[in-house]
Design an enzyme around this catalytic site. Structure first.
Site, mmCIF file in Angstrom:
data_model
loop_
_atom_site.group_PDB
_atom_site.id
_atom_site.type_symbol
_atom_site.label_atom_id
_atom_site.label_comp_id
_atom_site.label_asym_id
_atom_site.label_seq_id
_atom_site.Cartn_x
_atom_site.Cartn_y
_atom_site.Cartn_z
ATOM 1 N N HIS A 1 -25.815 -2.687 27.881
ATOM 2 C CA HIS A 1 -24.984 -1.542 28.259
ATOM 3 C C HIS A 1 -25.165 -0.436 27.236
ATOM 4 O O HIS A 1 -25.821 -0.624 26.212
ATOM 5 C CB HIS A 1 -23.506 -1.967 28.308
ATOM 6 C CG HIS A 1 -22.955 -2.293 26.948
ATOM 7 N ND1 HIS A 1 -23.217 -3.482 26.311
ATOM 8 C CD2 HIS A 1 -22.205 -1.572 26.082
ATOM 9 C CE1 HIS A 1 -22.641 -3.476 25.117
ATOM 10 N NE2 HIS A 1 -22.020 -2.331 24.948
ATOM 11 N N GLU B 1 -5.585 7.084 11.376
ATOM 12 C CA GLU B 1 -5.741 5.684 10.938
ATOM 13 C C GLU B 1 -5.386 4.729 12.073
ATOM 14 O O GLU B 1 -4.251 4.704 12.544
ATOM 15 C CB GLU B 1 -4.826 5.418 9.729
ATOM 16 C CG GLU B 1 -4.691 3.939 9.343
ATOM 17 C CD GLU B 1 -3.836 3.744 8.093
ATOM 18 O OE1 GLU B 1 -3.982 4.544 7.133
ATOM 19 O OE2 GLU B 1 -3.005 2.805 8.065
ATOM 20 N N HIS C 1 1.859 7.229 1.575
ATOM 21 C CA HIS C 1 0.744 8.170 1.463
ATOM 22 C C HIS C 1 0.449 8.785 2.830
ATOM 23 O O HIS C 1 0.998 8.353 3.845
ATOM 24 C CB HIS C 1 -0.514 7.444 0.964
ATOM 25 C CG HIS C 1 -1.111 6.531 2.002
ATOM 26 N ND1 HIS C 1 -0.546 5.320 2.334
ATOM 27 C CD2 HIS C 1 -2.204 6.662 2.806
ATOM 28 C CE1 HIS C 1 -1.267 4.747 3.288
ATOM 29 N NE2 HIS C 1 -2.278 5.543 3.605
ATOM 30 N N GLU D 1 -10.672 5.758 1.061
ATOM 31 C CA GLU D 1 -9.312 5.310 0.785
ATOM 32 C C GLU D 1 -8.840 5.810 -0.585
ATOM 33 O O GLU D 1 -7.651 5.832 -0.862
ATOM 34 C CB GLU D 1 -9.272 3.772 0.873
ATOM 35 C CG GLU D 1 -7.904 3.147 0.845
ATOM 36 C CD GLU D 1 -6.982 3.484 2.017
ATOM 37 O OE1 GLU D 1 -7.369 4.231 2.928
ATOM 38 O OE2 GLU D 1 -5.841 2.980 2.003
ATOM 39 N N HIS E 1 -27.874 -1.531 24.170
ATOM 40 C CA HIS E 1 -27.717 -2.693 23.286
ATOM 41 C C HIS E 1 -27.056 -3.850 24.021
ATOM 42 O O HIS E 1 -26.468 -3.680 25.091
ATOM 43 C CB HIS E 1 -26.909 -2.326 22.037
ATOM 44 C CG HIS E 1 -25.539 -1.752 22.322
ATOM 45 N ND1 HIS E 1 -25.358 -0.476 22.800
ATOM 46 C CD2 HIS E 1 -24.295 -2.281 22.200
ATOM 47 C CE1 HIS E 1 -24.060 -0.245 22.954
ATOM 48 N NE2 HIS E 1 -23.400 -1.330 22.612
ATOM 49 N N HIS F 1 -22.862 3.418 25.768
ATOM 50 C CA HIS F 1 -21.624 4.190 25.811
ATOM 51 C C HIS F 1 -21.969 5.673 25.851
ATOM 52 O O HIS F 1 -22.486 6.211 24.878
ATOM 53 C CB HIS F 1 -20.747 3.874 24.596
ATOM 54 C CG HIS F 1 -20.505 2.405 24.432
ATOM 55 N ND1 HIS F 1 -19.490 1.738 25.084
ATOM 56 C CD2 HIS F 1 -21.190 1.459 23.737
ATOM 57 C CE1 HIS F 1 -19.555 0.449 24.775
ATOM 58 N NE2 HIS F 1 -20.567 0.250 23.968
ATOM 59 N N ARG G 1 0.911 -1.159 0.000
ATOM 60 C CA ARG G 1 0.000 0.000 0.000
ATOM 61 C C ARG G 1 0.930 1.183 0.000
ATOM 62 O O ARG G 1 1.656 1.408 0.971
ATOM 63 C CB ARG G 1 -0.901 -0.024 1.234
ATOM 64 C CG ARG G 1 -1.652 1.292 1.502
ATOM 65 C CD ARG G 1 -2.639 1.627 0.401
ATOM 66 N NE ARG G 1 -3.475 2.786 0.735
ATOM 67 C CZ ARG G 1 -3.253 4.027 0.304
ATOM 68 N NH1 ARG G 1 -2.212 4.295 -0.474
ATOM 69 N NH2 ARG G 1 -4.079 5.008 0.636
ATOM 70 N N HIS H 1 2.941 7.255 5.704
ATOM 71 C CA HIS H 1 3.190 5.862 6.073
ATOM 72 C C HIS H 1 2.996 4.921 4.894
ATOM 73 O O HIS H 1 2.483 5.325 3.846
ATOM 74 C CB HIS H 1 2.255 5.464 7.230
ATOM 75 C CG HIS H 1 0.810 5.727 6.943
ATOM 76 N ND1 HIS H 1 0.242 6.971 7.086
ATOM 77 C CD2 HIS H 1 -0.192 4.923 6.507
ATOM 78 C CE1 HIS H 1 -1.038 6.937 6.769
ATOM 79 N NE2 HIS H 1 -1.345 5.693 6.392
ATOM 80 N N HIS I 1 -3.106 11.107 4.914
ATOM 81 C CA HIS I 1 -4.494 11.585 4.803
ATOM 82 C C HIS I 1 -4.820 12.432 6.020
ATOM 83 O O HIS I 1 -4.049 12.458 6.990
ATOM 84 C CB HIS I 1 -5.482 10.420 4.677
ATOM 85 C CG HIS I 1 -5.030 9.169 5.363
ATOM 86 N ND1 HIS I 1 -5.025 9.037 6.722
ATOM 87 C CD2 HIS I 1 -4.518 8.013 4.867
ATOM 88 C CE1 HIS I 1 -4.560 7.845 7.029
ATOM 89 N NE2 HIS I 1 -4.237 7.198 5.943
HETATM 90 MN MN MN Z 1 -3.293 5.222 5.441
HETATM 91 MN MN MN Z 2 -21.237 -1.591 23.107
#
Ligand code: MN
Ligand code: MN
Length: 419
Positions: A311, A135, A129, A197, A357, A313, A126, A174, A131
């Site tokens: 639970h 990532e 590059h 991407e 959920h 978040h 890959r 990277h 961005h």
């Molecule tokens: Mn990347």
């Molecule tokens: Mn969860």
């Protein structure tokens, strides 16, 4: 009435009369449930009257039983879909590997994170590059060599294997390359649902869009030396498998020396954060993996019969990737809405911030999945823990349960049940 019509009518009536009774007799339904089902105006999944005689896709229905026949507790008002299988994603293939992505364009609810699944052969690259998004990545198969330079220009080169992570902040350049014997496959998670991407800054593409006299001046080399630069992007390409790691690290470091930052994390070298009879979880956020400043992970294993307990978040949406096994999840949304969907390896799931959920293992092997958050830290609240730490009279008045039942509810967060 002709004979055929009479026979039809009789067999239909016989079926209607015996459907629930037969199920009750076979022990599949209690007599009370069978009686209750006969009162229901709509078919449900345990009701033999439920039919779908029009066009359909039985294998797909078989993988999605809770969509084909939702549990009676699902609402009739709609809940936006929160599942997208990578099998549906548009695959870009190259000599050296392939890539496919699930973003907000494929799964409209997934606004905060996007996933890219990539395969590289041994030697497949890959290309170099960067961005704007951060990532985060996990290796799903094989081994790879990753490279970067940190914000001080110092080099980072490391080899990663299955379940290892890496994290490259936005703007940090990277590359990734598959190693022997069979390259690698990995999942990239970006802290932006709109990420693509195909919208990154590539070394090859950048060079192809710069006047050669400028490149010549910039690098201090004669123009003819640059005449073979690629005319279009490489993105993924095949080249030779790299040599020894130490040699690459040494030459890349040069006089500046290696980066003091570690952009990789060895997930399996840490013990599970929590382990019960029902399964285990490993939580990795910026408190354990310093580089991972804006993405947090919980890697969850639920054994057959187990449940990732109810639970929510408080701090972030949850982006899920299913690695192995089969499960189902109900998301209880606001406004009396709820939906249950089924998941298996290769699927993406999504739960918006604060929605209740659970994830139940519905298969006969371990269910393994990732919970991903756009956050520097992992955080959840357990329904059981909340109820157990609220004045008992108040809870009993809400739920019409007695004290013995309330006392049986776990008083601490188990994450995965049974205890
Ligand atoms: Mn990347
Ligand atoms: Mn969860």
């Amino acid at each position: 009435m002709n004979d055929v019509a009479t026979k039809d009518m009789l067999s239909r009536r016989k079926f209607l009369e015996t459907g629930s009774v037969a199920l009750a007799a076979a022990g599949l339904l209690s007599a009370a449930d069978a009686a209750a089902q006969d009162q229901k105006p709509y078919p449900t999944k345990n009701d033999r009257r439920a039919t779908d005689p029009g066009p359909g896709n039985p294998p797909l229905n078989g993988q999605n039983p809770d969509s084909a026949w939702p549990p009676a507790t699902d609402s009739k008002s709609l809940v936006q879909t929160f599942k997208y299988p990578f099998s549906f994603a548009n695959k870009r293939t190259y000599e050296g590997g392939w890539s496919r992505e699930v973003t907000v364009r494929e799964l409209a609810v997934s606004k905060s994170l996007a996933g890219v699944n990539m395969r590289l052969t041994a030697g497949g690259v890959r290309e170099l590059h960067w961005h704007t998004a951060d990532e985060w990545a996990i290796v799903l198969y094989g081994t790879a060599r990753i490279t970067a330079v940190d914000r001080d220009g110092k080099s980072f080169v490391a080899d990663v294997k299955k379940n290892d992570l890496w994290y490259f902040p936005g703007g940090i350049p990277h590359s990734i390359q598959g190693l022997e014997p069979d390259g690698t496959e990995f999942m990239l998670v970006f802290d932006d649902g709109n990420f693509s991407e195909s919208e990154t800054v590539l070394l090859s593409d950048a060079m192809a869009h710069l006047p050669s006299e400028v490149l010549s001046k910039n690098f201090g080399v004669a123009e003819p030396a640059l005449k073979n630069l690629p005319k279009q992007e490489l993105f993924i390409f095949q080249t030779a498998v790299p040599g020894a790691l130490e040699a690459d690290q040494k030459t890349a470091a040069g006089a500046l020396g290696k980066s003091s930052r570690d952009f990789a994390f060895r997930t399996m070298e840490m013990p599970p954060t929590k382990r019960t009879k029902g399964g285990e979880v490993r939580i990795v956020d910026s408190s354990t993996f310093k580089a991972s400043t804006n993405v947090a992970m919980a890697m969850v294993t639920v054994h057959p019969g187990g449940l990732r307990e109810l639970h929510w978040h408080p701090n972030a949406d949850e982006w899920q990737y299913y690695i192995a096994g089969k499960g189902r999840m109900t998301v209880v949304s606001t406004g009396n809405r709820a939906r249950t969907m089924d998941f298996q390896a290769g699927d993406v799931g999504y739960v918006e911030k604060t929605l209740l959920h659970y994830i139940e293992n519905t298969g006969d092997s371990d269910l393994i999945f990732l919970e991903m958050f756009k956050s520097s830290f992992y955080q959840d609240l357990s329904l059981s823990e909340w109820l157990a730490h609220t004045p008992p009279e108040l809870v009993m008045a809400h739920l019409n349960i007695d004290r013995t039942t309330l006392d049986a509810i776990p008083r601490d967060e188990l994450v995965i049940v049974p205890r």
